[in-house]
Design a protein around this motif. Structure first.
Motif, PDB file in Angstrom:
ATOM      1  N   ARG A 108      50.136 -39.081  21.337  1.00  0.00           N
ATOM      2  CA  ARG A 108      50.978 -38.867  22.517  1.00  0.00           C
ATOM      3  C   ARG A 108      51.149 -40.129  23.366  1.00  0.00           C
ATOM      4  O   ARG A 108      52.203 -40.347  23.966  1.00  0.00           O
ATOM      5  N   GLU A 118      59.441 -43.639  22.036  1.00  0.00           N
ATOM      6  CA  GLU A 118      60.721 -43.035  22.412  1.00  0.00           C
ATOM      7  C   GLU A 118      61.870 -44.048  22.408  1.00  0.00           C
ATOM      8  O   GLU A 118      62.971 -43.753  21.923  1.00  0.00           O
ATOM      9  N   ARG A 174      64.958 -35.100  19.306  1.00  0.00           N
ATOM     10  CA  ARG A 174      64.286 -34.165  20.213  1.00  0.00           C
ATOM     11  C   ARG A 174      62.811 -34.104  19.846  1.00  0.00           C
ATOM     12  O   ARG A 174      62.411 -34.466  18.732  1.00  0.00           O
ATOM     13  N   MET A 175      62.019 -33.644  20.802  1.00  0.00           N
ATOM     14  CA  MET A 175      60.610 -33.437  20.552  1.00  0.00           C
ATOM     15  C   MET A 175      60.407 -31.988  20.125  1.00  0.00           C
ATOM     16  O   MET A 175      60.747 -31.067  20.860  1.00  0.00           O
ATOM     17  N   GLU A 188      54.534 -30.866  21.434  1.00  0.00           N
ATOM     18  CA  GLU A 188      53.528 -31.748  22.013  1.00  0.00           C
ATOM     19  C   GLU A 188      52.251 -30.935  22.152  1.00  0.00           C
ATOM     20  O   GLU A 188      52.187 -29.995  22.934  1.00  0.00           O
ATOM     21  N   LYS A 247      52.586 -35.862  19.508  1.00  0.00           N
ATOM     22  CA  LYS A 247      53.983 -35.492  19.671  1.00  0.00           C
ATOM     23  C   LYS A 247      54.638 -35.450  18.293  1.00  0.00           C
ATOM     24  O   LYS A 247      54.396 -36.327  17.469  1.00  0.00           O
ATOM     25  N   TYR A 292      58.324 -35.544  16.607  1.00  0.00           N
ATOM     26  CA  TYR A 292      59.720 -35.852  16.890  1.00  0.00           C
ATOM     27  C   TYR A 292      60.606 -35.500  15.693  1.00  0.00           C
ATOM     28  O   TYR A 292      60.205 -35.622  14.541  1.00  0.00           O
TER      29      TYR A 292
END
Length: 340
Positions: free
Chosen positions: A301, A306, A317-318, A321, A326, A328
């Protein structure tokens, strides 16, 4: 360029070398200063593809692992310490077995990858251990005894098995079993189809489970720079749709572009995080995907990916989390668009 420690040790008369006919370089890097060994025959061992390719380009005989017949064959062995203590000790033990009696064993490494603990282990096992300190690291050397202690045999590492039966080589990422990031990617990955790649596939955990769960995948290419990890993946992934490539994922050139790419990118060069590695994998994914392809990446994380995703993909988009990671999903790779 800062001279390698053995160059400085020789220049300052802290180290002297006898005439050499054959030298083993275990963990050779592409920029090592090796001219000091004169006309000696050099045999290098390097299983990390980018460095392996650079050593090959220098015209040096290099292998991904120490040849089985390399026993009692060298006057000197230079071992580059690895961030894995177990792997470093295994390299040392194998190099000692490859040395002739009375040959010189040298170990070089930075403090940041634990050379102090290697020095402690060697001093407790061998007599006559010498040390030269420079540039936040140490060069260690001693003469191979006629009879090697039993400890050397104990140091020789071998692959282990996880609780679910996967083979994992020593010193590899996630050596004790699958990491949570890979488990999250597998659990939440959408349905994939066509040609798929796993960049930085490691020992094959993601590929094995994705292939087991998704019949719509036609082929899945495992692209991995660590030779030992890829060899383990060959054993862990038995699905005939899998293909294996020992290569630098950031420079890999496939026979055709992919419909989807999976990635749990590496982010360490030593013991310090290096986000540039993951950013290079993101850029590579954009280049390797079809215009309609999708990219799935899991990462810690705290890592700043990004901006790299936005620079390389038009959509994203994620998906999740959780547990410090994370996940993606990105699409419309910009590299594919600019190539048209």
């Amino acid at each position: 360029m800062t001279p390698d420690r053995w160059i400085s040790a020789l220049e300052q008369n802290a180290l002297s070398l006898p005439p050499l006919s054959a030298v083993l370089i275990y963990g050779a890097s592409g920029d090592m200063q090796l001219d000091v060994f004169g006309q000696a025959r050099l045999l290098a061992v390097q299983g990390f593809y980018p460095d392996h390719a650079r050593v090959v380009a220098r015209g040096i005989d290099v292998h991904p692992d120490l040849p089985a017949d390399a026993v009692d064959a060298f006057d000197l062995a230079l071992v580059a310490a690895h961030k894995s203590k177990k792997l470093t000790l295994s390299r040392i033990a194998k190099s000692l077995m490859a040395l002739r009696k009375g040959g010189i064993l040298m170990v070089d490494g930075a403090k940041t990858i634990g050379i102090e603990s290697i020095l402690k282990a060697l001093k407790s096992t061998f007599d006559g251990v010498e040390v030269f300190s420079k540039s936040h690291g140490k060069l260690i050397w001693f003469v191979r005894p006629d009879v090697l202690p039993q400890t050397c045999a104990e140091w020789v590492g071998s692959a282990t098995k996880t609780e679910d039966g996967h083979i994992v080589p020593i010193g590899s990422f996630s050596a004790d079993g699958p990491d949570q990031g890979s488990e999250i990617l597998i659990a939440l990955a959408p349905k994939l189809k066509g040609r798929v790649a796993d960049l930085g596939a490691g020992w094959g955990y993601i590929a094995a489970h994705i292939l087991d769960e998704q019949d719509s995948i036609e082929t899945l290419d495992l692209i991995e720079a660590d030779h030992a990890a890829l060899e383990a993946a060959r054993q862990n992934v038995g699905d005939p749709r899998a293909r294996f490539f020992w290569a630098d994922a950031t420079a890999f050139k496939p026979d055709a572009l992919y419909d989807a790419i999976l990635c749990n990118p590496p982010f360490h060069t030593s013991r310090a995080a290096d986000p540039a590695l993951g950013q290079a994998f993101i850029s590579a994914a954009s280049r390797l995907l079809k215009p309609s392809g999708q990219f799935l990446m899991v990462a810690n994380r705290h890592l700043p990916y990004e901006s790299a995703l936005k620079a390389n993909f038009s959509t994203g988009r994620m998906l999740a989390e959780m547990q410090g990671y994370k996940l993606y999903q990105a699409g419309k790779p910009k590299a594919a668009r600019s190539a048209r």
